[in-house]
Design a protein around this motif. Structure first.
Motif, short mmCIF file in Angstrom:
data_model
loop_
_atom_site.label_atom_id
_atom_site.label_comp_id
_atom_site.label_asym_id
_atom_site.label_seq_id
_atom_site.Cartn_x
_atom_site.Cartn_y
_atom_site.Cartn_z
N ALA A 1 0.85 -1.18 0.00
CA ALA A 1 0.00 0.00 0.00
C ALA A 1 0.88 1.24 0.00
CB ALA A 1 -0.91 0.00 1.22
N PRO A 2 0.51 2.25 -0.72
CA PRO A 2 -0.68 2.47 -1.53
C PRO A 2 -0.46 2.23 -3.03
CG PRO A 2 0.41 4.57 -1.22
CD PRO A 2 1.26 3.52 -0.54
N ASN A 3 0.56 1.44 -3.36
CA ASN A 3 0.89 1.20 -4.77
C ASN A 3 -0.24 0.49 -5.48
OD1 ASN A 3 3.52 2.36 -4.66
ND2 ASN A 3 4.18 0.54 -3.56
N GLU A 4 -0.43 0.86 -6.73
CA GLU A 4 -1.47 0.28 -7.58
C GLU A 4 -0.79 -0.47 -8.71
OE1 GLU A 4 -5.00 0.97 -7.53
OE2 GLU A 4 -4.89 2.08 -5.66
N ILE A 5 -0.86 -1.78 -8.69
CA ILE A 5 -0.24 -2.59 -9.73
C ILE A 5 -1.24 -3.66 -10.17
CG2 ILE A 5 1.62 -4.20 -10.29
CD1 ILE A 5 3.31 -2.74 -8.16
N VAL B 1 1.61 -10.60 -3.95
CA VAL B 1 1.27 -10.44 -2.53
C VAL B 1 0.93 -8.98 -2.27
CG1 VAL B 1 2.09 -10.62 -0.16
CG2 VAL B 1 2.74 -12.37 -1.84
N TYR B 2 -0.29 -8.76 -1.78
CA TYR B 2 -0.73 -7.42 -1.38
C TYR B 2 -0.49 -7.25 0.11
CZ TYR B 2 -3.33 -7.36 -5.81
OH TYR B 2 -3.70 -7.41 -7.12
N ASN B 3 0.33 -6.28 0.46
CA ASN B 3 0.64 -5.99 1.85
C ASN B 3 0.14 -4.60 2.21
OD1 ASN B 3 1.67 -5.69 4.41
ND2 ASN B 3 3.81 -5.94 3.82
N PRO B 4 -0.84 -4.50 3.11
CA PRO B 4 -1.36 -3.19 3.48
C PRO B 4 -0.42 -2.38 4.38
CG PRO B 4 -2.44 -4.89 4.76
CD PRO B 4 -1.57 -5.59 3.76
N ARG B 5 0.60 -3.02 4.95
CA ARG B 5 1.52 -2.28 5.82
C ARG B 5 2.46 -1.44 4.96
NH1 ARG B 5 3.88 -2.91 11.22
NH2 ARG B 5 2.66 -4.81 11.48
N ASP C 1 -1.46 13.34 7.58
CA ASP C 1 -2.25 13.65 6.39
C ASP C 1 -3.68 13.16 6.59
OD1 ASP C 1 -3.47 13.82 3.92
OD2 ASP C 1 -1.88 12.79 2.82
N PRO C 2 -4.66 14.08 6.67
CA PRO C 2 -6.04 13.68 6.94
C PRO C 2 -6.64 12.76 5.87
CG PRO C 2 -5.84 16.09 6.80
CD PRO C 2 -4.49 15.51 6.56
N SER C 3 -6.10 12.79 4.65
CA SER C 3 -6.65 11.94 3.61
C SER C 3 -6.01 10.54 3.58
CB SER C 3 -6.47 12.61 2.23
OG SER C 3 -5.09 12.71 1.92
N ALA C 4 -5.02 10.33 4.41
CA ALA C 4 -4.29 9.06 4.39
C ALA C 4 -5.19 7.87 4.78
CB ALA C 4 -3.08 9.12 5.31
N ALA C 5 -6.07 8.06 5.76
CA ALA C 5 -6.94 6.95 6.18
C ALA C 5 -7.88 6.53 5.05
CB ALA C 5 -7.74 7.33 7.42
N LEU C 6 -8.47 7.51 4.38
CA LEU C 6 -9.36 7.19 3.26
C LEU C 6 -8.60 6.45 2.17
CD1 LEU C 6 -12.03 7.33 1.71
CD2 LEU C 6 -11.34 9.60 0.92
N GLU C 7 -7.41 6.92 1.83
CA GLU C 7 -6.59 6.26 0.81
C GLU C 7 -6.25 4.83 1.23
OE1 GLU C 7 -2.64 7.37 -1.70
OE2 GLU C 7 -2.43 7.42 0.49
N GLN C 8 -5.87 4.63 2.49
CA GLN C 8 -5.49 3.30 2.98
C GLN C 8 -6.67 2.34 2.97
OE1 GLN C 8 -2.42 2.28 3.84
NE2 GLN C 8 -2.99 0.26 4.57
N ILE C 9 -7.78 2.77 3.50
CA ILE C 9 -8.96 1.91 3.58
C ILE C 9 -9.48 1.57 2.18
CG2 ILE C 9 -11.37 1.79 4.36
CD1 ILE C 9 -10.38 3.52 6.81
N THR C 10 -9.46 2.55 1.29
CA THR C 10 -9.88 2.32 -0.09
C THR C 10 -8.96 1.32 -0.78
OG1 THR C 10 -10.83 4.54 -0.21
CG2 THR C 10 -10.35 3.45 -2.31
N TRP C 11 -7.66 1.45 -0.56
CA TRP C 11 -6.69 0.51 -1.14
C TRP C 11 -6.95 -0.90 -0.62
CZ3 TRP C 11 -3.07 -3.03 0.35
CH2 TRP C 11 -2.13 -3.41 -0.60
#
Length: 152
Positions: free
Chosen positions: A6-10, A44-48, A56-66
Protein backbone atom coordinates in the motif's frame (compact mmCIF):
# COMPACT_ATOMS: atom_id res chain seq x y z
CA UNK A 1 6.75 -13.25 -6.30
CA UNK A 2 5.37 -9.80 -7.04
CA UNK A 3 5.22 -7.62 -3.93
CA UNK A 4 2.65 -4.82 -3.84
CA UNK A 5 2.66 -2.57 -0.79
CA UNK A 6 0.00 0.00 0.00
CA UNK A 7 -0.68 2.47 -1.53
CA UNK A 8 0.89 1.20 -4.77
CA UNK A 9 -1.47 0.28 -7.58
CA UNK A 10 -0.24 -2.59 -9.73
CA UNK A 11 -2.35 -4.76 -11.99
CA UNK A 12 -1.23 -8.35 -12.42
CA UNK A 13 -2.44 -11.57 -13.97
CA UNK A 14 -0.79 -13.64 -11.22
CA UNK A 15 -2.81 -15.28 -8.47
CA UNK A 16 -3.10 -12.83 -5.61
CA UNK A 17 -2.73 -13.15 -1.84
CA UNK A 18 -3.79 -10.41 0.58
CA UNK A 19 -2.04 -10.32 3.98
CA UNK A 20 -4.80 -9.18 6.34
CA UNK A 21 -3.98 -8.47 9.95
CA UNK A 22 -2.98 -5.86 12.46
CA UNK A 23 -0.59 -3.07 11.58
CA UNK A 24 -1.02 -0.52 14.37
CA UNK A 25 0.66 -1.63 17.62
CA UNK A 26 1.63 -4.93 15.99
CA UNK A 27 4.99 -6.44 15.11
CA UNK A 28 5.83 -6.58 11.39
CA UNK A 29 4.54 -10.12 10.95
CA UNK A 30 3.93 -9.40 7.25
CA UNK A 31 7.68 -9.07 6.65
CA UNK A 32 8.22 -12.53 8.16
CA UNK A 33 5.50 -14.13 6.03
CA UNK A 34 6.71 -12.44 2.84
CA UNK A 35 10.26 -13.70 3.45
CA UNK A 36 8.94 -17.27 3.75
CA UNK A 37 6.83 -17.23 0.57
CA UNK A 38 9.11 -15.29 -1.76
CA UNK A 39 9.58 -18.38 -3.96
CA UNK A 40 5.88 -18.54 -4.90
CA UNK A 41 4.77 -17.37 -8.34
CA UNK A 42 2.06 -15.08 -6.96
CA UNK A 43 1.38 -11.44 -6.20
CA UNK A 44 1.27 -10.44 -2.53
CA UNK A 45 -0.73 -7.42 -1.38
CA UNK A 46 0.64 -5.99 1.85
CA UNK A 47 -1.36 -3.19 3.48
CA UNK A 48 1.52 -2.28 5.82
CA UNK A 49 3.26 0.78 4.40
CA UNK A 50 6.90 1.54 4.99
CA UNK A 51 5.87 5.13 5.79
CA UNK A 52 2.31 5.98 6.73
CA UNK A 53 1.66 9.77 6.61
CA UNK A 54 -0.13 9.97 9.96
CA UNK A 55 -0.48 13.78 9.76
CA UNK A 56 -2.25 13.65 6.39
CA UNK A 57 -6.04 13.68 6.94
CA UNK A 58 -6.65 11.94 3.61
CA UNK A 59 -4.29 9.06 4.39
CA UNK A 60 -6.94 6.95 6.18
CA UNK A 61 -9.36 7.19 3.26
CA UNK A 62 -6.59 6.26 0.81
CA UNK A 63 -5.49 3.30 2.98
CA UNK A 64 -8.96 1.91 3.58
CA UNK A 65 -9.88 2.32 -0.09
CA UNK A 66 -6.69 0.51 -1.14
CA UNK A 67 -7.36 -2.35 1.26
CA UNK A 68 -10.96 -2.67 0.08
CA UNK A 69 -9.91 -2.79 -3.57
CA UNK A 70 -7.21 -5.40 -3.07
CA UNK A 71 -9.16 -7.58 -0.64
CA UNK A 72 -11.75 -7.83 -3.40
CA UNK A 73 -9.10 -8.47 -6.08
CA UNK A 74 -7.29 -11.16 -4.08
CA UNK A 75 -7.71 -14.83 -4.95
CA UNK A 76 -7.07 -15.73 -1.32
CA UNK A 77 -6.71 -13.97 2.02
CA UNK A 78 -4.58 -14.89 5.00
CA UNK A 79 -5.49 -13.39 8.36
CA UNK A 80 -3.12 -13.03 11.28
CA UNK A 81 -4.24 -12.03 14.78
CA UNK A 82 -1.27 -11.13 16.98
CA UNK A 83 -1.42 -11.01 20.76
CA UNK A 84 -0.41 -7.34 20.95
CA UNK A 85 -3.73 -5.88 19.81
CA UNK A 86 -7.40 -6.83 19.46
CA UNK A 87 -7.25 -5.73 15.79
CA UNK A 88 -10.86 -4.57 15.37
CA UNK A 89 -10.50 -3.88 11.65
CA UNK A 90 -9.04 -7.34 11.07
CA UNK A 91 -11.97 -8.85 13.00
CA UNK A 92 -14.35 -6.90 10.75
CA UNK A 93 -12.55 -8.01 7.59
CA UNK A 94 -12.37 -11.62 8.76
CA UNK A 95 -16.09 -11.65 9.50
CA UNK A 96 -16.83 -10.13 6.10
CA UNK A 97 -14.71 -12.58 4.12
CA UNK A 98 -15.77 -15.60 6.16
CA UNK A 99 -19.26 -14.99 4.76
CA UNK A 100 -17.92 -15.66 1.23
CA UNK A 101 -16.50 -18.69 -0.54
CA UNK A 102 -13.13 -16.98 -1.14
CA UNK A 103 -10.22 -19.17 0.04
CA UNK A 104 -8.98 -17.94 3.40
CA UNK A 105 -6.77 -19.14 6.20
CA UNK A 106 -6.81 -17.74 9.71
CA UNK A 107 -3.79 -17.65 11.95
CA UNK A 108 -3.51 -16.33 15.45
CA UNK A 109 -1.02 -16.16 18.23
CA UNK A 110 -2.16 -18.54 21.00
CA UNK A 111 -2.24 -15.48 23.31
CA UNK A 112 -4.67 -13.52 21.13
CA UNK A 113 -7.37 -12.20 23.48
CA UNK A 114 -10.36 -12.89 21.19
CA UNK A 115 -9.12 -16.33 20.11
CA UNK A 116 -12.23 -18.20 21.23
CA UNK A 117 -14.54 -15.72 19.48
CA UNK A 118 -12.71 -16.15 16.16
CA UNK A 119 -12.66 -19.95 16.53
CA UNK A 120 -16.38 -20.24 17.31
CA UNK A 121 -17.54 -17.75 14.68
CA UNK A 122 -15.38 -19.38 12.01
CA UNK A 123 -16.58 -22.90 12.87
CA UNK A 124 -20.19 -21.77 12.68
CA UNK A 125 -19.84 -19.94 9.36
CA UNK A 126 -17.02 -21.73 7.52
CA UNK A 127 -16.03 -25.00 9.20
CA UNK A 128 -13.78 -25.72 6.18
CA UNK A 129 -11.44 -22.82 7.02
CA UNK A 130 -8.18 -23.79 8.69
CA UNK A 131 -7.21 -21.98 11.88
CA UNK A 132 -3.54 -22.18 12.85
CA UNK A 133 -1.52 -20.88 15.78
CA UNK A 134 1.90 -19.87 14.43
CA UNK A 135 3.28 -17.88 11.53
CA UNK A 136 5.04 -21.02 10.29
CA UNK A 137 1.71 -22.87 10.15
CA UNK A 138 0.11 -19.85 8.46
CA UNK A 139 2.80 -20.05 5.76
CA UNK A 140 2.17 -23.80 5.34
CA UNK A 141 -1.53 -23.06 4.95
CA UNK A 142 -0.81 -20.40 2.33
CA UNK A 143 1.26 -22.93 0.36
CA UNK A 144 -1.58 -25.45 0.63
CA UNK A 145 -4.22 -23.04 -0.66
CA UNK A 146 -1.95 -21.70 -3.41
CA UNK A 147 -1.26 -25.26 -4.60
CA UNK A 148 -5.02 -25.84 -4.83
CA UNK A 149 -5.63 -22.56 -6.66
CA UNK A 150 -2.78 -23.16 -9.10
CA UNK A 151 -3.52 -26.90 -9.36
CA UNK A 152 0.11 -27.77 -8.63
Amino acid sequence: MQYIEAPNEIETRAKKLFLAGAITDAPDWQKIVVSKIDDLDIAVYNPRRANFPIDDPSAALEQITWEHKYLNAADMISFWFCKETIAPITLYECGTWTKTSKPIIIGMDPGYKRRQDVEIQTKLERPDVAIVYSLDDLVKGIYNIISQILFI
